[in-house]
Design a protein around this motif. Structure first.
Motif, PDB file in Angstrom:
ATOM      1  N   SER A 203      -2.555  10.338 -23.908  1.00 21.91           N
ATOM      2  CA  SER A 203      -2.149   8.967 -24.222  1.00 21.91           C
ATOM      3  C   SER A 203      -0.989   8.989 -25.206  1.00 21.91           C
ATOM      4  O   SER A 203      -0.754   9.976 -25.910  1.00 21.91           O
ATOM      5  N   ALA A 204      -0.260   7.888 -25.240  1.00 21.81           N
ATOM      6  CA  ALA A 204       0.875   7.782 -26.156  1.00 21.81           C
ATOM      7  C   ALA A 204       0.467   7.997 -27.608  1.00 21.81           C
ATOM      8  O   ALA A 204       1.137   8.751 -28.329  1.00 21.81           O
ATOM      9  N   PRO A 205      -0.600   7.349 -28.100  1.00 20.44           N
ATOM     10  CA  PRO A 205      -0.994   7.599 -29.493  1.00 20.44           C
ATOM     11  C   PRO A 205      -1.310   9.065 -29.768  1.00 20.44           C
ATOM     12  O   PRO A 205      -0.976   9.588 -30.827  1.00 20.44           O
ATOM     13  N   THR A 206      -1.954   9.731 -28.802  1.00 22.04           N
ATOM     14  CA  THR A 206      -2.286  11.147 -28.986  1.00 22.04           C
ATOM     15  C   THR A 206      -1.032  11.984 -29.176  1.00 22.04           C
ATOM     16  O   THR A 206      -0.951  12.831 -30.077  1.00 22.04           O
ATOM     17  N   VAL A 207      -0.034  11.741 -28.331  1.00 19.72           N
ATOM     18  CA  VAL A 207       1.204  12.505 -28.421  1.00 19.72           C
ATOM     19  C   VAL A 207       1.933  12.211 -29.731  1.00 19.72           C
ATOM     20  O   VAL A 207       2.376  13.121 -30.443  1.00 19.72           O
ATOM     21  N   LEU A 208       2.050  10.926 -30.070  1.00 23.35           N
ATOM     22  CA  LEU A 208       2.809  10.554 -31.266  1.00 23.35           C
ATOM     23  C   LEU A 208       2.124  11.044 -32.538  1.00 23.35           C
ATOM     24  O   LEU A 208       2.784  11.523 -33.465  1.00 23.35           O
ATOM     25  N   TRP A 209       0.803  10.914 -32.590  1.00 20.26           N
ATOM     26  CA  TRP A 209       0.093  11.423 -33.762  1.00 20.26           C
ATOM     27  C   TRP A 209       0.146  12.949 -33.817  1.00 20.26           C
ATOM     28  O   TRP A 209       0.210  13.551 -34.903  1.00 20.26           O
ATOM     29  N   GLY A 210       0.137  13.581 -32.639  1.00 20.91           N
ATOM     30  CA  GLY A 210       0.251  15.035 -32.616  1.00 20.91           C
ATOM     31  C   GLY A 210       1.589  15.512 -33.149  1.00 20.91           C
ATOM     32  O   GLY A 210       1.666  16.478 -33.923  1.00 20.91           O
ATOM     33  N   VAL A 211       2.670  14.825 -32.754  1.00 23.16           N
ATOM     34  CA  VAL A 211       4.002  15.182 -33.244  1.00 23.16           C
ATOM     35  C   VAL A 211       4.090  14.949 -34.748  1.00 23.16           C
ATOM     36  O   VAL A 211       4.642  15.774 -35.493  1.00 23.16           O
ATOM     37  N   THR A 212       3.540  13.828 -35.220  1.00 25.11           N
ATOM     38  CA  THR A 212       3.547  13.545 -36.658  1.00 25.11           C
ATOM     39  C   THR A 212       2.749  14.592 -37.425  1.00 25.11           C
ATOM     40  O   THR A 212       3.162  15.040 -38.508  1.00 25.11           O
ATOM     41  N   ALA A 213       1.613  15.007 -36.857  1.00 30.36           N
ATOM     42  CA  ALA A 213       0.802  16.043 -37.505  1.00 30.36           C
ATOM     43  C   ALA A 213       1.558  17.370 -37.578  1.00 30.36           C
ATOM     44  O   ALA A 213       1.479  18.091 -38.576  1.00 30.36           O
ATOM     45  N   LEU A 214       2.309  17.684 -36.517  1.00 31.92           N
ATOM     46  CA  LEU A 214       3.117  18.901 -36.542  1.00 31.92           C
ATOM     47  C   LEU A 214       4.128  18.869 -37.678  1.00 31.92           C
ATOM     48  O   LEU A 214       4.382  19.876 -38.346  1.00 31.92           O
ATOM     49  N   SER A 215       4.716  17.691 -37.894  1.00 30.20           N
ATOM     50  CA  SER A 215       5.676  17.562 -38.990  1.00 30.20           C
ATOM     51  C   SER A 215       5.005  17.789 -40.335  1.00 30.20           C
ATOM     52  O   SER A 215       5.581  18.409 -41.228  1.00 30.20           O
ATOM     53  N   VAL A 216       3.771  17.294 -40.476  1.00 35.22           N
ATOM     54  CA  VAL A 216       3.053  17.446 -41.741  1.00 35.22           C
ATOM     55  C   VAL A 216       2.711  18.913 -41.994  1.00 35.22           C
ATOM     56  O   VAL A 216       2.946  19.442 -43.083  1.00 35.22           O
ATOM     57  N   VAL A 217       2.150  19.579 -40.985  1.00 38.80           N
ATOM     58  CA  VAL A 217       1.680  20.952 -41.185  1.00 38.80           C
ATOM     59  C   VAL A 217       2.820  21.963 -41.152  1.00 38.80           C
ATOM     60  O   VAL A 217       2.602  23.134 -41.480  1.00 38.80           O
ATOM     61  N   SER A 218       4.016  21.521 -40.747  1.00 39.85           N
ATOM     62  CA  SER A 218       5.130  22.469 -40.690  1.00 39.85           C
ATOM     63  C   SER A 218       5.558  22.939 -42.070  1.00 39.85           C
ATOM     64  O   SER A 218       6.057  24.062 -42.220  1.00 39.85           O
ATOM     65  N   GLN A 219       5.359  22.089 -43.073  1.00 39.26           N
ATOM     66  CA  GLN A 219       5.829  22.447 -44.406  1.00 39.26           C
ATOM     67  C   GLN A 219       5.156  23.702 -44.954  1.00 39.26           C
ATOM     68  O   GLN A 219       5.835  24.565 -45.512  1.00 39.26           O
ATOM     69  N   PRO A 220       3.833  23.868 -44.799  1.00 39.36           N
ATOM     70  CA  PRO A 220       3.227  25.117 -45.268  1.00 39.36           C
ATOM     71  C   PRO A 220       3.749  26.363 -44.555  1.00 39.36           C
ATOM     72  O   PRO A 220       3.642  27.469 -45.094  1.00 39.36           O
ATOM     73  N   LEU A 221       4.320  26.185 -43.330  1.00 43.91           N
ATOM     74  CA  LEU A 221       4.853  27.341 -42.618  1.00 43.91           C
ATOM     75  C   LEU A 221       6.014  27.984 -43.371  1.00 43.91           C
ATOM     76  O   LEU A 221       6.339  29.150 -43.138  1.00 43.91           O
ATOM     77  N   ALA A 222       6.622  27.209 -44.277  1.00 43.60           N
ATOM     78  CA  ALA A 222       7.731  27.754 -45.057  1.00 43.60           C
ATOM     79  C   ALA A 222       7.283  28.921 -45.928  1.00 43.60           C
ATOM     80  O   ALA A 222       8.102  29.753 -46.325  1.00 43.60           O
ATOM     81  N   ALA A 223       5.987  28.966 -46.230  1.00 43.95           N
ATOM     82  CA  ALA A 223       5.481  30.088 -47.023  1.00 43.95           C
ATOM     83  C   ALA A 223       5.549  31.390 -46.227  1.00 43.95           C
ATOM     84  O   ALA A 223       5.673  32.476 -46.794  1.00 43.95           O
ATOM     85  N   LEU A 224       5.460  31.284 -44.892  1.00 44.74           N
ATOM     86  CA  LEU A 224       5.547  32.459 -44.037  1.00 44.74           C
ATOM     87  C   LEU A 224       6.981  32.766 -43.634  1.00 44.74           C
ATOM     88  O   LEU A 224       7.390  33.919 -43.579  1.00 44.74           O
ATOM     89  N   TRP A 225       7.732  31.706 -43.348  1.00 45.83           N
ATOM     90  CA  TRP A 225       9.127  31.835 -42.940  1.00 45.83           C
ATOM     91  C   TRP A 225       9.858  30.639 -43.516  1.00 45.83           C
ATOM     92  O   TRP A 225       9.717  29.525 -43.026  1.00 45.83           O
ATOM     93  N   LEU A 226      10.627  30.855 -44.554  1.00 47.24           N
ATOM     94  CA  LEU A 226      11.161  29.783 -45.378  1.00 47.24           C
ATOM     95  C   LEU A 226      11.891  28.719 -44.578  1.00 47.24           C
ATOM     96  O   LEU A 226      11.711  27.517 -44.806  1.00 47.24           O
TER      97      LEU A 226
END
Length: 399
Positions: A203-226
């Motif tokens: 569903s549209a909400p699932t996709v949009l919330w999934g993309v937003t969640a990816l943006s949120v969790v991407s920041q900690p990835l900087a600890a592995l690869w700046l």
């Protein structure tokens, strides 16, 4: 609560052209704050540039342009007869003007900036274009700090859109170019998603919330690869999701509740990452304005805006070129004016902004539009060729 699949948007009734003056106004407001912020604030911190008495730094313009880009992904991709043609059209609009600007900035930096540094080139064309300049050992106690002179590695990284993987910010040819790999990554991701079976199952909400969640969790990835979150576009993915959400809500494919929650999350992320109150307020207001633009009357009905329609639409039409040329080339011009003794700040500011507008117009009419026509010439003309939608699909894009 209205929940629809993203593919459901494709079966919606034919929509009227998205060429609305409202989008031009929003685009011009956004690009104006980008330009004035870079010219008066960031450039004033560059060595050798005389500061302006007033510095305007409200960083919401680029975020707004990315939301606009996300908004126009939905109508253009669903109207396209082929997702491959859609992607080719987006890249044809985005890349030629960018690559030409990269080459211009590189050549200007290799010549003018070397002069700023009081250095000289090594012999031959290789010395002029690629070798390290010769800097005097004793530059004197009053010498201005050196500007970075790009080398072939810097040029190659920018041409290949890999410059954001370089952790040294001073090796950027232009500070605004961080959006280029982000745009390409999002367009490629949208094309892959549209061709996949997931768009029929999620569903549209699932996709949009999934993309937003990816943006949120991407920041900690900087600890592995700046540089991974920013270089891949994950860090800013929520902005594109917000644009798609506004489009789906406009066509009753997303509930008001989901829209408010998604845009609220986008504002919260913006607040957390920028940390400036004025920026958060401005970004919130511009998102509200975008929602009003989608369902309200076109803004050319307002007397003041109606009088300014032609210049606003013209500026919107060159806004992508303006985004490309204003920062680094503007800094070089500002430094040259400072060294030439152009002391009235309003005169220097007028010259820099005016030159950026002229350069943007030339880039638009000589490179951006002709290149897009040539690269998409074989594309069958169809309803996908909505001028406003196609032109707004890139950062700063206008009609």
């Amino acid at each position: 609560m209205t929940v629809a699949t993203l593919s459901g948007a494709a079966s919606a009734k034919p929509q009227r052209s998205s060429r609305r003056f409202s989008w031009d106004v929003i685009r011009v407001v956004a690009i104006s704050f980008v330009v004035i912020g870079h010219v008066t604030h960031l450039a004033s911190h560059r060595p050798g540039i005389e500061p302006y008495p007033v510095m305007i730094a409200i960083p919401f313009g680029t975020a707004t342009l990315l939301v606009l880009s996300g908004y126009f992904i939905a109508p253009t991709i669903r109207k396209s007869s082929s997702v491959g043609r859609w992607l080719r059209g987006r890249l044809a609009r985005l890349l030629p003007a960018y690559l030409v600007t990269v080459l211009i900035i590189y050549l200007v930096s290799r010549t003018v900036v070397v002069h700023f540094n009081g250095a000289t080139h090594q012999d031959g064309i290789v010395g002029l274009l690629f070798a390290d300049p010769i800097v005097p050992a004793d530059r004197g106690p009053d010498a201005v700090a050196l500007w970075h002179v790009p080398d072939f590695n810097d040029l190659l990284l920018h041409v290949l859109l890999l410059h954001e993987f370089n952790t040294d910010f001073f090796h950027r040819l232009d500070g605004s170019f961080w959006t280029m790999p982000v745009q390409v990554a999002v367009f490629v991701g949208a094309a892959l998603f549209w061709r996949s079976r997931l768009r029929h199952r999620l569903s549209a909400p699932t996709v949009l919330w999934g993309v937003t969640a990816l943006s949120v969790v991407s920041q900690p990835l900087a600890a592995l690869w700046l540089t991974l979150p920013t270089a891949t576009g994950l860090y800013h993915a929520h902005l594109f999701a917000a644009g798609v959400a506004i489009y789906l809500w406009q066509h009753d494919r997303l509930s008001r509740t989901h829209l408010v929650l998604l845009l609220g999350s986008t504002v919260l992320l913006h607040a957390f990452r920028t940390g400036t109150t004025l920026s958060v307020i401005a970004f919130t207001l511009i998102l509200v304005a975008m929602c009003l633009a989608t369902r309200g009357r076109d803004w050319d009905r307002l007397p003041v805006l109606r009088m300014l329609r032609r210049p606003i639409s013209w500026l919107a039409g060159i806004s992508y070129g303006l985004y490309l040329v204003h920062q680094r080339l503007g800094e070089v011009l500002a430094r040259a004016l400072s060294e030439a003794g152009v002391s009235p700040w309003w005169l220097r500011l007028s010259i820099v902004v005016g030159a950026a507008v002229v350069a943007a117009w030339l880039l638009t009419v000589l490179v951006e539009r002709p290149a897009q026509r040539v690269l998409t010439r074989r594309r069958r003309r169809s309803t996908e060729d909505d001028p406003a939608a196609a032109s707004a699909a890139v950062v700063g894009g206008g009609t």
